[in-house]
Design a protein around this motif. Structure first.
Motif, PDB file in Angstrom:
ATOM      1  N   THR A  55       0.790  -1.464   0.080  1.00 55.91           N
ATOM      2  CA  THR A  55      -0.061  -0.090   0.077  1.00 55.91           C
ATOM      3  C   THR A  55       0.794   1.236   0.125  1.00 55.91           C
ATOM      4  N   PHE A  56       0.334   2.376   0.125  1.00 51.49           N
ATOM      5  CA  PHE A  56       0.878   3.488  -0.067  1.00 51.49           C
ATOM      6  C   PHE A  56       1.746   3.936   1.364  1.00 51.49           C
ATOM      7  N   LEU A  76      -7.301   2.621   6.011  1.00 49.40           N
ATOM      8  CA  LEU A  76      -7.636   3.205   4.756  1.00 49.40           C
ATOM      9  C   LEU A  76      -6.593   2.617   3.835  1.00 49.40           C
ATOM     10  N   ALA A  77      -5.466   2.086   4.210  1.00 54.31           N
ATOM     11  CA  ALA A  77      -4.503   1.549   3.182  1.00 54.31           C
ATOM     12  C   ALA A  77      -4.907   0.348   2.798  1.00 54.31           C
ATOM     13  N   GLU A  79      -7.819  -0.987   2.590  1.00 42.69           N
ATOM     14  CA  GLU A  79      -9.054  -1.195   1.632  1.00 42.69           C
ATOM     15  C   GLU A  79      -8.666  -0.272   0.232  1.00 42.69           C
ATOM     16  N   GLN A  80      -7.377   0.130   0.107  1.00 41.84           N
ATOM     17  CA  GLN A  80      -7.261   0.460  -1.246  1.00 41.84           C
ATOM     18  C   GLN A  80      -6.550  -0.616  -2.228  1.00 41.84           C
ATOM     19  N   ASP A  82      -6.921  -3.677  -4.508  1.00 35.49           N
ATOM     20  CA  ASP A  82      -7.907  -3.940  -5.555  1.00 35.49           C
ATOM     21  C   ASP A  82      -7.738  -5.667  -5.419  1.00 35.49           C
TER      22      ASP A  82
END
Length: 372
Positions: A55-56, A76-77, A79-80, A82
């Motif tokens: 993730t980011f 948040l990370a 959930e990003q 895919d």
């Protein structure tokens, strides 16, 4: 069938990563995902050389060493990521991995090492041990943990099947998520250990020296029993406490390589374990050596150590106190334990058994979905 395996973070190789290694063994073509991946090459080889899609947070300053500082960003990370192209998603979660987003036509099986300990029932212990019981920073942390609990409870709905590493964690899952679960004990590499029947006249404990492991308490107890010898292996912030009580009968060796640890464990009269663990791999490893265990009778130890009967593999104490440990050692001395019984009990937790039971749970879940 396309398979994705999601892990919280890849920094070191410990108990959760052993589970991950077996999942990869079961699904060698699966794609791996994680919040961050800074795993050393030697440890990565145990995961079949796989690198995770991250993730980011991977690119944020200091993420390799201070990744826990980014915990508020991890929901948040995660959930990003895919995962829309996968039929089966398996999360290995003790923090945020179970929160990945999946659709109605995907099967999400989550192997839960524990709901986020420091956000749920262990929050107050975490705050005390971190010196965060008062002040503005304490209230900020409490608010962040509250937000984490809200997110953690909400995302439980996205899991189709929960699998827990012990019945103890199954009860925690039932309480915080309101969900039933299957129990599949984590894999222990039993074959690394040789059973030794002839024991020597010393007790042994080994652990990361952090407060909840209570190694300092064990050392204090043995300092009260000058006729009983204790050998301690491990390093960490509690090391000064252990050194302080070390003396003629308490020998502190600090960090030792795996070969030394296995040798001491196999020769010890008993392994002493005072932590409340979700499962606790090292008492099982001790039993694989034919070494009985003196354990705190709470958490996973109640499921890995047999405390009574002809096949007993140890004794329990039910209070984390010097007096309780001393009394348990005296009780242990009045009994005899079979090295063969200890070894036989440890084999209930083999890697092969883990793969078979996980495969059974996943196959049953896939079958249930196809019927619907």
């Amino acid at each position: 069938m396309r398979v994705a395996i999601v892990h919280d973070w890849l920094v070191t190789y410990a108990g959760a990563e052993r589970v991950l290694a077996e999942l990869i063994e079961m699904f060698p073509d699966a794609d791996l995902f994680s919040v961050i991946d800074f795993l050393a090459d030697e440890d990565r080889s145990r995961l079949g050389g796989k690198r995770a899609t991250t993730t980011f947070i991977q690119s944020l300053p200091g993420a390799a060493s201070r990744y826990r500082n980014y915990l508020p960003l991890m929901p948040l990370a995660i959930e990003q990521l895919d995962l829309s192209g996968y039929d089966l998603v398996i999360s290995s979660s003790h923090a945020v991995a179970k929160g990945v987003l999946t659709g109605p036509d995907q099967l999400h099986v989550s192997y839960v090492h524990s709901p986020i300990r420091y956000a749920w029932d262990m929050q107050h212990q975490y705050l005390r041990e971190s010196g965060l019981t008062r002040g503005m920073k304490s209230w900020l942390i409490r608010w962040l943990l509250h937000r984490m609990r809200v997110w953690d409870a909400r995302t439980a709905a996205g899991v189709d099947r929960f699998v827990c590493n012990s019945a103890f964690i199954g009860r925690r899952v039932a309480k915080v998520y309101g969900r039933t679960s299957s129990v599949v004990y984590p894999p222990v590499d039993i074959d690394r250990f040789d059973m030794v029947e002839a024991k020597e006249d010393f007790y042994f404990t080994a652990s990361r020296l952090v407060p909840y492991k209570q190694v300092g308490l064990i050392a204090e107890a043995f300092a009260r029993m000058p006729d009983r010898k204790l050998v301690v292996v491990g390093d960490g912030p509690e090391a000064p406490k252990v050194r302080k009580v070390a003396g003629n009968n308490v020998q502190y060796l600090g960090y030792q390589p795996d070969a030394v640890l296995r040798d001491l464990m196999s020769r010890a009269r008993a392994f002493v374990f005072a932590a409340e663990e979700d499962f606790g791999i090292i008492p099982v490893e001790a039993q694989a050596c034919g070494t009985p265990v003196i354990a705190y009778g709470k958490g996973g130890s109640l499921e890995t150590v047999i405390g009574e009967g002809d096949a007993a593999t140890g004794v329990f104490f039910h209070e984390q106190s010097v007096d309780a440990i001393c009394e348990a050692v005296e009780r242990f001395e009045r009994n005899r334990f079979s090295a063969a019984a200890c070894r036989a009990n440890s084999e209930r937790f083999s890697a092969r058994r883990f793969r078979e039971e996980m495969a059974g749970v996943i196959d049953a879940s896939l079958a249930e979905r196809s019927v619907r």
